[in-house]
Design a protein around this motif. Sequence first.
Motif, short mmCIF file in Angstrom:
data_model
loop_
_atom_site.label_atom_id
_atom_site.label_comp_id
_atom_site.label_asym_id
_atom_site.label_seq_id
_atom_site.Cartn_x
_atom_site.Cartn_y
_atom_site.Cartn_z
N GLY A 266 0.82 -1.22 0.00
CA GLY A 266 0.00 0.00 0.00
C GLY A 266 0.85 1.27 0.00
O GLY A 266 0.33 2.38 0.02
N LEU A 267 2.16 1.11 -0.09
CA LEU A 267 3.04 2.28 -0.09
C LEU A 267 3.06 2.90 -1.49
O LEU A 267 2.76 2.21 -2.48
CB LEU A 267 4.47 1.85 0.26
CG LEU A 267 4.73 1.37 1.68
CD1 LEU A 267 6.19 0.95 1.82
CD2 LEU A 267 4.40 2.44 2.71
N PRO A 268 3.45 4.17 -1.60
CA PRO A 268 3.62 4.75 -2.93
C PRO A 268 4.61 3.92 -3.74
O PRO A 268 5.56 3.37 -3.18
CB PRO A 268 4.20 6.14 -2.63
CG PRO A 268 3.72 6.47 -1.27
CD PRO A 268 3.66 5.16 -0.53
N ALA A 331 4.74 13.30 7.26
CA ALA A 331 4.95 14.07 6.03
C ALA A 331 6.03 13.46 5.15
O ALA A 331 6.17 13.82 3.98
CB ALA A 331 5.33 15.50 6.39
N ASP A 332 6.82 12.53 5.69
CA ASP A 332 7.87 11.90 4.89
C ASP A 332 7.26 10.85 3.97
O ASP A 332 6.18 10.35 4.21
CB ASP A 332 8.90 11.23 5.82
CG ASP A 332 9.57 12.25 6.73
OD1 ASP A 332 9.69 13.41 6.31
OD2 ASP A 332 9.96 11.88 7.85
N THR A 333 8.00 10.53 2.92
CA THR A 333 7.50 9.52 1.98
C THR A 333 8.26 8.21 2.15
O THR A 333 9.49 8.21 2.21
CB THR A 333 7.67 10.01 0.52
OG1 THR A 333 6.83 11.15 0.35
CG2 THR A 333 7.29 8.95 -0.49
N VAL A 334 7.49 7.14 2.26
CA VAL A 334 8.09 5.81 2.27
C VAL A 334 7.52 5.08 1.07
O VAL A 334 6.31 4.90 0.97
CB VAL A 334 7.73 5.04 3.56
CG1 VAL A 334 8.35 3.64 3.53
CG2 VAL A 334 8.19 5.79 4.79
N ALA A 335 8.36 4.72 0.12
CA ALA A 335 7.87 4.08 -1.10
C ALA A 335 8.55 2.72 -1.27
O ALA A 335 9.62 2.47 -0.72
CB ALA A 335 8.19 4.96 -2.30
N ARG A 336 7.86 1.84 -2.01
CA ARG A 336 8.50 0.55 -2.33
C ARG A 336 8.76 0.52 -3.83
O ARG A 336 7.85 0.73 -4.63
CB ARG A 336 7.57 -0.59 -1.93
CG ARG A 336 8.17 -1.95 -2.24
CD ARG A 336 7.32 -3.09 -1.75
NE ARG A 336 7.84 -4.35 -2.22
CZ ARG A 336 7.12 -5.29 -2.82
NH1 ARG A 336 5.84 -5.12 -2.99
NH2 ARG A 336 7.68 -6.42 -3.23
#
Length: 698
Positions: A266-268, A331-336
């Motif tokens: 479900g991550l960006p 506010a930080d982005t965690v993406a896979r």
Amino acid sequence: MLFPLAIAAVCSLVYLGSSTLVLKHNNSRLAHVRDVLFPVLEITTDNVGALDKIIEQLNDAASSGEKDPLDAAATIAAKVRANYARLRGIDADKAEEFRQLAAEFDAYYSAAHAVAKEMMDKSGAPDPRSLQAMSAKLDTYRKDLLSFRDSANSRFTGTIGDATSDADGAVSTGIAIGLLSLCLTLGFGIAIARALLRQLRQALKVAQTVAAGDLTSRIEVTSHDETGQLLQALKDMNDSLARSVDEHKRLEALLQHQASHDTLTGLPNRALLQDRLKQAIATAVRSPSPIWIIFVDLDRFKLVNDSLGHKAGDAMLKQVAARLQSAVREADTVARLGGDEFVLVLPERIDGSGSLSAAVVQRILDAVAQPMMIEGHEFVTTCSMGIAVHPNDGADGETLMTHADIAMYCAKEVGRNNFRFYSPAMDARILERLRLEGELRHALERDEFELHYQPQVDLRSGRIVGMESLIRWNHPELGMISPARFITLAEETGLIVPIGAWVIRTACAQNQAWQRAGLGRLRVAVNLSARQFAQKNLAEFIMNILDETGLAAEDLEIELTESLVMTDVERAVGVLDDLKRIGVQLSIDDFGTGYSSLSYLKRFPIHVLKIDQSFVRDIATGADDAAIVALIISLAHSLKLNVIAEGVETPEQLAYLNLHDCDEMQGYFFSKPVPAEAFEKMLRSGKSLSSGFDRASA
Ligand SMILES: Nc1nc2c(ncn2[C@@H]2O[C@H](COP(=O)(O)O[C@H]3[C@@H](O)[C@H](n4cnc5c(=O)[nH]c(N)nc54)O[C@@H]3COP(=O)(O)O)[C@@H](O)[C@H]2O)c(=O)[nH]1
């Protein structure tokens, strides 16, 4: 719609009914006129005429005396009689009202008849006076008869008048009913048409609104007629359209989410990450503040996936994703990016709060390294991270990501569960790494590997009791390459499996050769990598090599790192049990650096504990490390394990280990790892600790 027609039909029926009744009534009246009144009038008029003639003849006879009045009277009397008969022949039922008149006429006739008879009975010449008297009498009768005729005439006229006026009334009533029904029909028709129009307009408005794409209008259905049905159909269509539009929107949103998010965690995903990074850079350019781009790669994830299956691997990725998210700000982005690769974008806040530091990265490392439960088993996974900082390490997202990736590779090289900040010097290392990767693939077939052996010395006897085999890559151009530079690469490429097999086979064969050469009983230790440990039928594979080389199982020691067995404790226990069953020795390497809780040691069927050289290094100077080493030795002994201290370089370290009853040592103090020939010489020369070191004197 049918209502006004129904009203018109009812009105017409009422009018027809009433007109029929009026006509029927008039018919019977006219029949009465025809059958009764008219004959009565005719007869009466005829009689009056007859009487007039009699009277005239009587008067003539009285004045002239020439005519016979009797003849005339008789003729006329016969006519009156005939008329009387006619009058009596009129149907009494139909001429009820004339009975009286008929009765009166009867009386007149009787009187006239009597006069005529009286006159006829007389003989001789008529008496003029009697004739005149008779004439006068008859005149009276005549007058009565006239009044009778007038009465009959007035009845005739009255009846005709009544019939005419009734017919007129019927016509007027018909016109009135017709007008009324017309008005009612028109009124209701207009009212219904207006209601119809209103509903049709509403339907039209709704249809136009629907056509314009607005499906929110409320459609009220107030009737069940055709327009009601039309509105209901429109409402159903609107509702169904609204539902399908909602569904369409939901699917569109889902598709949009899927296009920008990773379905597993479900991550960006990469696309959204690039977008966010672009935005963060644009913001940072306006109000200068650094952005950290952190490339995260799980250590040995492939091993988990290959050995435990994709389900467990997916569960692990989900937990790691959640941990990464909870370790940073919202506010930080965690993406896979895919696989076990994640990227974090941490912009520093302009207000200076939560400024970025290595502590933030350490917090992320620690969060990932916490034990996790997967399918009822406890796992420990770690990660390696590379950090690139905007704007120093790159102005655009792509460069920053590449540099963070390079830094991550360097973090892996220096040891797992680690992080590195990018530096331009790393580029050269990555290039070298790429070159090595290409050449490593051919090293085995080109026979470029060799094993060095480092002695393991018994601290009580001082004699060599075993050795650790350590691989070296004898590169044709780069010379001897340390395993520290290529083992990780070999693991990542999977080449470690054939290379590791070569190591075990070579080490066993060498040991067996030395034993056959009479150099005494020796134990040879080989390092097993995670990929090898994940191999199916590992015990069987090793057993085959033992059979092949003829080495006794107890003369082979398998070294496993602490983090390797702790990744999946349940599975590790199973594999270790299998290995123990075939009789090989098992040791935990680098003990103290991983996450072994002491309670786990009891569960692992191991024989040897190797204290990591990082503790041994400072035992002579650092109180903490000295205490830890003493504790490990004591603990291992209480669990009936043999203890080997690694990295022993000084007599002080050796003295301390002796003091605390350590079983064996390995390190430069006695010997560096050496090629087989050098090791054989050592064996043949009988090199031992006692030749340079006295345990008792330590
Ligand atoms: N999976 C495999 N791993 C292997 C194999 N061969 C080696 N390795 C691993 O590579 C790492 C580096 O090994 P190496 O460069 O050989 O270093 C070993 C020793 O040379 C070094 N050592 C020994 N004594 C001392 C000392 O007194 N001081 C000092 N500074 N270093 C010393 O330690 C390394 C041995 O470590 P360990 O294995 O933990 O006992 C290393 O991790 C190897 O395990 C292989 O075939 N397969």
